[in-house]
Motif scaffolding. Sequence first.
Motif, PDB file in Angstrom:
ATOM      1  N   GLU A   1     -18.687  -3.397  30.222  1.00  0.00           N
ATOM      2  CA  GLU A   1     -17.989  -3.348  28.943  1.00  0.00           C
ATOM      3  C   GLU A   1     -17.997  -1.925  28.375  1.00  0.00           C
ATOM      4  OE1 GLU A   1     -15.607  -4.399  26.002  1.00  0.00           O
ATOM      5  OE2 GLU A   1     -16.160  -5.689  27.692  1.00  0.00           O
ATOM      6  N   ALA A   2     -19.133  -1.247  28.491  1.00  0.00           N
ATOM      7  CA  ALA A   2     -19.213   0.135  28.008  1.00  0.00           C
ATOM      8  C   ALA A   2     -18.275   1.045  28.796  1.00  0.00           C
ATOM      9  CB  ALA A   2     -20.655   0.641  28.111  1.00  0.00           C
ATOM     10  N   THR A   3     -18.157   0.789  30.092  1.00  0.00           N
ATOM     11  CA  THR A   3     -17.245   1.581  30.924  1.00  0.00           C
ATOM     12  C   THR A   3     -15.799   1.342  30.506  1.00  0.00           C
ATOM     13  OG1 THR A   3     -18.813   1.368  32.771  1.00  0.00           O
ATOM     14  CG2 THR A   3     -16.613   2.178  33.284  1.00  0.00           C
ATOM     15  N   LYS A   4     -15.448   0.087  30.258  1.00  0.00           N
ATOM     16  CA  LYS A   4     -14.083  -0.227  29.807  1.00  0.00           C
ATOM     17  C   LYS A   4     -13.764   0.470  28.477  1.00  0.00           C
ATOM     18  CE  LYS A   4     -13.980  -4.836  31.933  1.00  0.00           C
ATOM     19  NZ  LYS A   4     -13.989  -6.294  31.655  1.00  0.00           N
ATOM     20  N   GLN A   5     -14.733   0.482  27.579  1.00  0.00           N
ATOM     21  CA  GLN A   5     -14.523   1.138  26.290  1.00  0.00           C
ATOM     22  C   GLN A   5     -14.336   2.642  26.464  1.00  0.00           C
ATOM     23  OE1 GLN A   5     -17.785  -0.040  23.753  1.00  0.00           O
ATOM     24  NE2 GLN A   5     -17.169  -2.207  23.752  1.00  0.00           N
ATOM     25  N   THR A   6     -15.069   3.214  27.411  1.00  0.00           N
ATOM     26  CA  THR A   6     -14.942   4.648  27.672  1.00  0.00           C
ATOM     27  C   THR A   6     -13.590   4.964  28.301  1.00  0.00           C
ATOM     28  OG1 THR A   6     -17.344   4.728  28.049  1.00  0.00           O
ATOM     29  CG2 THR A   6     -16.061   6.644  28.738  1.00  0.00           C
ATOM     30  N   ILE A   7     -13.133   4.097  29.206  1.00  0.00           N
ATOM     31  CA  ILE A   7     -11.794   4.265  29.799  1.00  0.00           C
ATOM     32  C   ILE A   7     -10.729   4.250  28.696  1.00  0.00           C
ATOM     33  CG2 ILE A   7     -10.053   3.157  31.258  1.00  0.00           C
ATOM     34  CD1 ILE A   7     -12.453   2.112  32.978  1.00  0.00           C
ATOM     35  N   ALA A   8     -10.858   3.312  27.778  1.00  0.00           N
ATOM     36  CA  ALA A   8      -9.903   3.204  26.673  1.00  0.00           C
ATOM     37  C   ALA A   8      -9.940   4.451  25.797  1.00  0.00           C
ATOM     38  CB  ALA A   8     -10.198   1.959  25.845  1.00  0.00           C
TER      39      ALA A   8
ATOM     40  N   LYS B   1      -7.162  12.362  31.139  1.00  0.00           N
ATOM     41  CA  LYS B   1      -6.791  11.595  32.324  1.00  0.00           C
ATOM     42  C   LYS B   1      -7.842  11.668  33.424  1.00  0.00           C
ATOM     43  CE  LYS B   1      -2.884  10.106  30.735  1.00  0.00           C
ATOM     44  NZ  LYS B   1      -2.726   8.663  30.415  1.00  0.00           N
ATOM     45  N   ASP B   2      -8.429  12.852  33.625  1.00  0.00           N
ATOM     46  CA  ASP B   2      -9.447  12.974  34.670  1.00  0.00           C
ATOM     47  C   ASP B   2     -10.643  12.067  34.389  1.00  0.00           C
ATOM     48  OD1 ASP B   2      -8.009  14.753  36.183  1.00  0.00           O
ATOM     49  OD2 ASP B   2      -8.969  16.543  35.346  1.00  0.00           O
ATOM     50  N   LYS B   3     -11.063  12.035  33.138  1.00  0.00           N
ATOM     51  CA  LYS B   3     -12.187  11.173  32.751  1.00  0.00           C
ATOM     52  C   LYS B   3     -11.798   9.699  32.875  1.00  0.00           C
ATOM     53  CE  LYS B   3     -15.520  14.003  31.575  1.00  0.00           C
ATOM     54  NZ  LYS B   3     -16.838  14.000  32.286  1.00  0.00           N
ATOM     55  N   GLU B   4     -10.584   9.389  32.487  1.00  0.00           N
ATOM     56  CA  GLU B   4     -10.108   8.005  32.591  1.00  0.00           C
ATOM     57  C   GLU B   4     -10.166   7.549  34.051  1.00  0.00           C
ATOM     58  OE1 GLU B   4      -6.138   5.318  31.518  1.00  0.00           O
ATOM     59  OE2 GLU B   4      -6.172   7.466  31.078  1.00  0.00           O
ATOM     60  N   ASP B   5      -9.665   8.385  34.955  1.00  0.00           N
ATOM     61  CA  ASP B   5      -9.697   8.048  36.381  1.00  0.00           C
ATOM     62  C   ASP B   5     -11.124   7.906  36.880  1.00  0.00           C
ATOM     63  OD1 ASP B   5      -6.955   8.205  36.328  1.00  0.00           O
ATOM     64  OD2 ASP B   5      -6.857  10.187  37.256  1.00  0.00           O
ATOM     65  N   CYS B   6     -11.971   8.845  36.483  1.00  0.00           N
ATOM     66  CA  CYS B   6     -13.357   8.846  36.947  1.00  0.00           C
ATOM     67  C   CYS B   6     -14.093   7.577  36.553  1.00  0.00           C
ATOM     68  CB  CYS B   6     -14.071  10.076  36.379  1.00  0.00           C
ATOM     69  SG  CYS B   6     -15.804  10.217  36.881  1.00  0.00           S
TER      70      CYS B   6
END
Length: 215
Positions: A63-70, A78-83
């Motif tokens: 869940e924390a990863t999903k929030q960070t992607i968002a 974009k680089d962080k989103e992909d990572c």
Amino acid sequence: AEVQTLRHLVNVNQKQNKHEKVVEFANQGIPLAQGFDKAALFWLSEALIAAYYQLGQVDDAHEATKQTIAAAHTIGEKDKEDCFMLSLAESYMISEAYEAALDTYILAHKALTRRSRLVDMAHVTGRMGMVLAELDRVDEAIPYHQEAIELARKHELPELEGEQFTMLAMAYRESGDLAQARLACETAVTIYTNADLQDNAVKVKNLLAEMGKET
């Protein structure tokens, strides 16, 4: 100043393996960092996710990863989103949540394709093949391994190319085509040997030996 103080507290507690405290302080710092301190936001997010994994709270980590992607998407990182998306997919894979892993890899692959990140696409394409094999969709997995091989070869990634030939061999083996499986193994051994990846070559030779006992 408050964000930097919380970041310091997270760092100290990380070093002391006090994961509950890391979670506490990171969760305080992330909302404060959003919107004005990208570096702190992602640093705290990585610390939070790692702490959840250390505590065995995998769902919270996801869940924390999903929030960070968002958050990364919102601020155009974009680089962080992909990572983080690839990290989430890998975690699903390790957790044997294969359907979720496949869905996440597909999203990542689309994002990487739009940005022409071909090396990362090669890796993700291979992972999609692996997930499909785990889901017993071997016939669908084979084309992904073949595509990953072509991408790896094109970009001179011998370790990935050898890995994908090995995965292809296992998919052929699962489908009952031992001749193709052995050929793929032999090719992987050659690639690893030429790239001086001897440990990898030995593992594939062992797999080839196992196949030699099969009829």
